[in-house]
Design an enzyme around this catalytic site. Sequence first.
Site, mmCIF file in Angstrom:
data_model
loop_
_atom_site.group_PDB
_atom_site.id
_atom_site.type_symbol
_atom_site.label_atom_id
_atom_site.label_comp_id
_atom_site.label_asym_id
_atom_site.label_seq_id
_atom_site.Cartn_x
_atom_site.Cartn_y
_atom_site.Cartn_z
ATOM 1 N N PHE A 21 0.813 -1.234 0.000
ATOM 2 C CA PHE A 21 0.000 0.000 0.000
ATOM 3 C C PHE A 21 0.840 1.275 0.000
ATOM 4 C CE2 PHE A 21 -2.423 -2.887 3.061
ATOM 5 C CZ PHE A 21 -3.032 -3.580 2.036
ATOM 6 N N LYS A 24 4.274 1.730 -4.487
ATOM 7 C CA LYS A 24 5.428 1.454 -5.343
ATOM 8 C C LYS A 24 5.024 0.899 -6.703
ATOM 9 C CE LYS A 24 6.830 -2.819 -3.105
ATOM 10 N NZ LYS A 24 5.458 -3.015 -2.577
ATOM 11 N N SER A 25 3.904 0.164 -6.773
ATOM 12 C CA SER A 25 3.411 -0.271 -8.087
ATOM 13 C C SER A 25 2.934 0.942 -8.887
ATOM 14 C CB SER A 25 2.257 -1.261 -7.949
ATOM 15 O OG SER A 25 2.709 -2.436 -7.334
ATOM 16 N N GLU A 92 7.337 -6.535 -7.760
ATOM 17 C CA GLU A 92 7.405 -7.626 -6.767
ATOM 18 C C GLU A 92 8.685 -8.453 -6.926
ATOM 19 O OE1 GLU A 92 5.253 -7.500 -4.469
ATOM 20 O OE2 GLU A 92 3.514 -6.500 -5.328
ATOM 21 N N GLN A 94 11.033 -9.073 -5.019
ATOM 22 C CA GLN A 94 11.479 -9.898 -3.875
ATOM 23 C C GLN A 94 11.183 -11.374 -4.110
ATOM 24 O OE1 GLN A 94 8.880 -7.802 -3.711
ATOM 25 N NE2 GLN A 94 7.132 -8.946 -2.958
ATOM 26 N N CYS A 194 4.853 0.201 11.686
ATOM 27 C CA CYS A 194 6.134 0.787 12.091
ATOM 28 C C CYS A 194 6.877 -0.261 12.925
ATOM 29 C CB CYS A 194 5.917 2.073 12.878
ATOM 30 S SG CYS A 194 5.199 1.805 14.509
HETATM 31 ZN ZN ZN Z 1 2.934 2.147 14.511
#
Ligand code: ZN
Length: 216
Positions: A21, A24-25, A92, A94, A194
């Site tokens: 989300f 990056k695409s 993608e 990775q 995070c």
């Molecule tokens: Zn957080």
Amino acid sequence: MNKFNTTYNEGSIEVIVGTMFSGKSRELLYRGTRAERYGQIPVYYFKPSIDTRDGEYINSRDGITKKASLFKQSRELLEKLNDKPGLVLIDEAQFADKNIVYVSQLLKRKGYNIVISGLPNDYRGQPFGVMPELMALSDAPIKNIFSVCNIDGCHNDGVLPQRLRNGEPDSALSPTIIIEGSDNKDKIEYEPRCELHHKVPEIDKYLEKQMEPKDC
Ligand SMILES: [Zn+2]
């Protein structure tokens, strides 16, 4: 002065990293659209076939869609790209096999501009597959795109992918790659978090296990 163009850079490798989300695409698709529309440059879209979520398409969440060539082995790109050099967009990454490291360099030497997008970290927060090597090969500064942590009220960047198994943080001892959806009867979901809110039960056990001598 920045010697890198925002549309096309002949004979170079660029890397875009970010969590789910993060857009990056979308960044990849914008690059492609600009190069096609304004630069009249051939654009080639690829993604590893292991990522079955969107079938043959690369979709951004704001509605841009492009058909991509799916590849099982990175060396297939060399067979498919024997035409006029242009912009090669790989989403993608990775999930790509190790040969993508060599294929990217061979294409660069032929004059292609390769732009690679992927997740830099897996759900455990560890370097993901070939991404660290690709990042080392980037000619341009690496572009980091972040989403916001998914925890209510947290405004930190969501830099790590949280894997949820039936709604709970998944153990570090699970397989590295499970595509969103289901793993046997379990429901697997991912969300950006995070570092503070990123939870991986048994991560210490996993890290210690990595240092054990492996049988040859
Ligand atoms: Zn957080």
